[in-house]
Design an enzyme around this catalytic site. Structure first.
Site, mmCIF file in Angstrom:
data_model
loop_
_atom_site.group_PDB
_atom_site.id
_atom_site.type_symbol
_atom_site.label_atom_id
_atom_site.label_comp_id
_atom_site.label_asym_id
_atom_site.label_seq_id
_atom_site.Cartn_x
_atom_site.Cartn_y
_atom_site.Cartn_z
ATOM 1 N N SER A 246 5.915 -0.825 -8.237
ATOM 2 C CA SER A 246 5.186 -1.107 -7.006
ATOM 3 C C SER A 246 5.748 -0.293 -5.858
ATOM 4 O O SER A 246 6.932 0.087 -5.871
ATOM 5 C CB SER A 246 5.301 -2.595 -6.657
ATOM 6 O OG SER A 246 4.771 -2.869 -5.369
ATOM 7 N N TYR B 223 11.975 -8.949 -4.680
ATOM 8 C CA TYR B 223 10.874 -8.213 -5.311
ATOM 9 C C TYR B 223 11.166 -6.721 -5.289
ATOM 10 O O TYR B 223 10.986 -6.026 -6.300
ATOM 11 C CB TYR B 223 9.574 -8.520 -4.567
ATOM 12 C CG TYR B 223 8.350 -7.835 -5.165
ATOM 13 C CD1 TYR B 223 7.895 -8.168 -6.438
ATOM 14 C CD2 TYR B 223 7.650 -6.863 -4.437
ATOM 15 C CE1 TYR B 223 6.780 -7.554 -6.981
ATOM 16 C CE2 TYR B 223 6.527 -6.249 -4.977
ATOM 17 C CZ TYR B 223 6.100 -6.594 -6.242
ATOM 18 O OH TYR B 223 4.988 -5.979 -6.784
#
Length: 323
Positions: free
Chosen positions: A158, A184
């Site tokens: 990501s 994350y």
């Protein structure tokens, strides 16, 4: 490469002229969103896909379109049970795959969680690092011998890797205050570094690895992000885009989001994507100085070969296996 694709390209655009008959592909996270669409597109072009999911009942329902596409496209689809937050589940799944012995041409490590509240996996790892990275690290390495020469590993990472580099001294936030977006970011940086080192270790036998950003897609992945938080994030992004004279942010559709996974797995040239980071169906450049949250690019720390080797060694220590 014979065709140019971009941010709005869909899985069907990317695979328009591709025959995947005889190819076998494994995808994790096929109970929703990108995993389902990735599987659908591949079986529609003749591939045999093994889909891994934690909740088989949910996956059975979600993948009904995949089975329909397989019938029409002469592909095949089956499910395997896999909980990436449990080392025992991973070992059980990989033992079965190894015993079966059939090779894979592509493994797409697609499953993951985002911005989860602080918690731990079954084995005591911080949830996002343990699921997104360590789970896939163990799973992929235990079946690495099943990836056929000429095959590929595709890690769905990501642009969120920009939130944080890895922290090998405190991977489980035992001493660091927990922030869901930092966690994350660490896990997504780990996905990219894992691809870098896996590529280095396996390219001599013709197996390459790459990582990618699928784009911003409003899927189940964002279930831990509140509506108000998401709205505030989009407003902040749009203010920055407006100041730069650019149009407002728009979500990708799921077929657009899954396009880079299938492009990197079966369309792009191996030498072009091996050890690299991709987005919008092309290889990205290093952009350390760019702070625009939706601009393309990858941070140099996510491609650092020394960091990749160090993460590999730490991951082996944490899962208790060496490769």
């Amino acid at each position: 490469m014979t065709a140019e694709f971009g941010a709005t390209s869909t899985t069907d655009d990317v695979l328009a002229s591709i025959d995947l008959s005889g190819k076998r592909i494994l995808i994790t996270g096929v109970s929703a969103g990108l995993g389902v669409e990735t599987a659908r597109a591949l079986v529609a072009h003749g591939a045999a896909v093994a889909g891994a999911a934690r909740d088989l009942n949910k996956a059975e329902t979600a993948t009904a379109p995949v089975r329909a596409a397989a019938k029409q496209g002469n592909g095949a689809f089956d499910l395997i049970e896999l909980d990436l937050a449990s080392l025992a589940s991973i070992r059980k799944a990989t033992d079965r795959l190894v015993a079966d012995g059939r090779k894979f041409d592509v493994v797409i490590a697609n499953a993951g969680v985002m911005a989860a509240p602080f918690g731990h996996t079954a084995d005591g790892f911080e949830t996002q690092f343990g699921t997104n990275h360590l789970g896939h690290f163990l799973f992929v390495n235990r079946i690495a011998g099943l990836i056929a020469p000429g095959g590929r590993l595709v890690n769905v990472a990501s642009s969120g890797h920009r939130f944080a580099d890895i922290d090998l001294d405190d991977p489980n936030f035992e001493r660091t205050p927990y922030d869901p977006w930092v966690a994350y970011g660490r896990s997504k940086t780990s996905n990219i570094l894992f691809a870098v080192e896996f590529d280095r270790r396996h390219k001599a036998r013709g197996v390459r690895a790459t990582a990618l950003h699928p784009g911003g897609i409003n899927t189940e992945l964002g279930r831990h992000v509140g509506v108000d938080t998401l709205k505030a994030m989009i407003e902040r992004i749009n203010a920055e885009l407006d100041a730069a004279g650019k149009p407002p942010y728009s979500w990708k559709t799921i077929p657009q989001g899954a396009a880079t996974s299938v492009w990197a797995g079966v369309v792009a040239e191996a030498d072009a994507v091996g050890g690299r980071y991709c987005e919008n169906c092309h290889v990205s450049e290093v952009t350390d100085g760019v702070i625009n949250p939706v601009a393309e690019g990858v941070r140099s720390y996510a491609l650092d070969p020394d960091r990749a080797r160090a993460l590999w060694a730490k991951s082996e220590e944490l899962v208790g296996e060496r490769y």
